[in-house]
Scaffold this active site. Structure first.
Site, short mmCIF file in Angstrom:
data_model
loop_
_atom_site.label_atom_id
_atom_site.label_comp_id
_atom_site.label_asym_id
_atom_site.label_seq_id
_atom_site.Cartn_x
_atom_site.Cartn_y
_atom_site.Cartn_z
N TYR A 234 4.49 1.48 24.84
CA TYR A 234 3.55 0.49 24.29
C TYR A 234 4.22 -0.89 24.14
CZ TYR A 234 -0.44 3.45 22.90
OH TYR A 234 -1.55 4.25 22.87
N LYS B 169 8.94 14.98 27.67
CA LYS B 169 8.84 15.29 29.11
C LYS B 169 10.27 15.22 29.65
CE LYS B 169 6.43 16.21 32.84
NZ LYS B 169 5.71 17.49 33.02
N ASP C 99 2.90 18.47 28.83
CA ASP C 99 1.79 19.10 29.54
C ASP C 99 1.51 20.48 28.94
OD1 ASP C 99 4.29 19.83 30.52
OD2 ASP C 99 3.68 19.95 32.62
N ASP D 295 -0.40 9.42 20.94
CA ASP D 295 -1.75 8.85 21.07
C ASP D 295 -2.68 9.90 21.68
OD1 ASP D 295 -3.81 6.88 21.18
OD2 ASP D 295 -3.38 6.63 23.32
N ASP E 144 -5.52 12.71 19.58
CA ASP E 144 -6.95 12.77 19.89
C ASP E 144 -7.35 14.20 20.22
OD1 ASP E 144 -7.36 10.04 19.56
OD2 ASP E 144 -8.53 9.84 21.41
C1 IPM Z 1 -5.00 4.81 18.31
C2 IPM Z 1 -5.70 3.93 19.31
C3 IPM Z 1 -4.82 2.72 19.60
C4 IPM Z 1 -3.53 3.21 20.23
C5 IPM Z 1 -5.48 1.61 20.44
C6 IPM Z 1 -6.81 1.18 19.86
C7 IPM Z 1 -4.57 0.44 20.64
O1 IPM Z 1 -6.01 4.65 20.46
O2 IPM Z 1 -4.73 4.33 17.18
O3 IPM Z 1 -4.71 5.95 18.63
O4 IPM Z 1 -3.46 3.41 21.44
O5 IPM Z 1 -2.57 3.40 19.49
MG MG Z 2 -5.59 6.71 20.31
#
Ligand code: IPM
Ligand code: MG
Length: 404
Positions: A180, A231, A263, A287, A291
């Site tokens: 990032y 990884k 993975d 990230d 999710d």
């Molecule tokens: C998160 C989001 C952010 C990230 C974006 C909105 C920059 O996806 O907080 O997980 O990638 O960190």
């Molecule tokens: Mg995210």
């Protein structure tokens, strides 16, 4: 009081474990309970942001206020623009005033950023860039993302009941390094004159060591199991990550450490998520996996997060985005932001009791059957964002915490 990582603080209960506190109904009303004169004062920066951000922040603020006042805590709020809202007002996604105010406060509560309107903006004018600059500016390198399947919502999960039931894991994501932020990055041309885009995954030892310590401490206070995801079969940055994690592990002989390629981790999370307790991983894998982990719980609308640094205020935000499709319609689920407010109290300000009041109130509200659209199922009561907030307020008001 500045928020920081309390590495040696007393163990915290896992956020939203199905029975975080034993509760009984309080007979007295709001007035008699808030009678105590405030003994503790904190300044909170509210960053509502975009889309559903302002709606969920306004609800969470009310809940925060009530839980705090019962505990004799007083908040001073300052509200500032970030993301698309800041772009529209000032031309930049993170105005200097916003960062300064955030830095000078005791904790920061963020709604959400982003929306269709700004999607095509150049990178430095994207709402997301504002969020990344905020994380960088506050130096909040440790991102805690719990994913807990509540018994009340187990059927909201797309996984089979027997797979989802009882899942209680914590993703510890490195937040201010890796691909990032790594350099070199940018656009250019290669030796054949073709256009390219490139980024760099890079970690220094100190960055891995500090997130490793947070993760080991977190695991120690949970079930004592830490899985480091990398990884390392392909990437040098991951080989180095694993080497440093193993070095720091020597300080934590009581924590059971394992390693998993990313993975495989993505696969194991949906195959058998209960095998995980605490996961530590880099910025980009965190990230993605957070999710994925959130979806095991059924709704991303339920999950809070805390981002902490070594000193200075923590940043607390729901995991979900700005949901522009339902913005302004009173349909958003405010519970992730309300639970982020609980994390703010617990991890940011050390106000454990006020945090427990909020966690217990959220469970009580779900037990009573109230659901926003994202977690609705037949037989429950469909409510909007505001009404959900009102119900949580009623529960904060009526529950009495028994000594744990
Ligand atoms: C998160 C989001 C952010 C990230 C974006 C909105 C920059 O996806 O907080 O997980 O990638 O960190
Ligand atoms: Mg995210």
């Amino acid at each position: 009081m500045a928020a920081c990582l309390q590495l040696n603080a007393k163990p915290f209960s896992p956020l939203l474990s199905p029975n975080p506190v034993s509760t009984r109904t309080r007979k007295s009303g709001r007035i008699s309970c808030s009678a105590a004169s405030p003994s503790k004062r904190h300044t909170i920066t509210l960053l509502p942001g975009d889309g559903i951000g302002p709606e969920v922040i306004s609800v969470a603020r009310n809940v925060l206020n009530l839980a705090a006042s019962i505990e004799g805590i007083e908040f001073k709020y300052q509200e500032l623009p970030v993301g698309g809202a800041a772009l529209d007002l000032t031309g930049v996604p993170l105005p200097e005033e916003t960062l300064l105010a955030a830095k000078q406060s005791d904790a920061v509560l963020l709604g959400a950023i982003g929306g269709y309107k700004w999607d095509k903006n150049e990178k430095h004018l994207k709402p997301e860039t504002g969020l990344l600059k905020l994380r960088e500016g506050l130096k909040v390198f440790a991102n805690l993302r719990p994913a807990t399947v509540l018994p009340q919502l187990v059927d909201a999960s797309t996984l089979k009941r027997e797979v989802a039931e009882g899942v209680d894991l914590m993703v510890v994501r490195e937040l201010t390094g890796g691909i990032y932020f790594g350099k070199p990055r940018g656009f250019g041309t290669n030796e054949n004159g073709e256009e390219i885009g490139f980024n760099t995954e890079v970690y220094a030892a100190y960055e891995i060591d500090r997130i490793a310590r947070v993760a080991f401490e977190t695991a120690r206070k949970r079930k004592g199991k830490l899985c480091s995801v990398d990884k390392a079969n392909v990437l040098e940055a991951s080989m180095f990550w694993r080497k440093r994690i193993m070095a720091i592990a020597l300080e934590y002989p009581d924590v059971e450490l394992s390693h998993m390629y990313v993975d495989n981790a993505a696969m194991q999370l949906v195959r058998d998520p209960k095998q995980f307790d605490t996961i530590v991983t880099n910025n980009i894998f965190g990230d993605i996996l957070s999710d994925e982990a959130s979806m095991i719980t059924g709704s991303i609308g339920m999950l809070p997060s805390a981002s902490l640094g070594e000193s200075g205020p923590g940043l607390f935000e729901p995991i979900h985005g700005s949901a522009p499709d339902i913005a302004g319609q009173d349909k958003a689920n405010p519970l992730a932001t309300i639970l982020s407010a609980a994390m703010l109290l617990k991890y940011g300000l050390g106000e454990e009791n006020a945090a427990k009041r909020i966690e217990a109130a959220v469970l009580d509200t779900l037990n009573k059957g109230f659901r926003t659209g994202d977690i609705y199922s037949a037989g429950t009561k469909l409510v909007g964002c505001k009404e959900m907030g009102e119900e949580v307020l009623k529960s904060v008001d009526s529950l009495v915490l028994s000594p744990v």
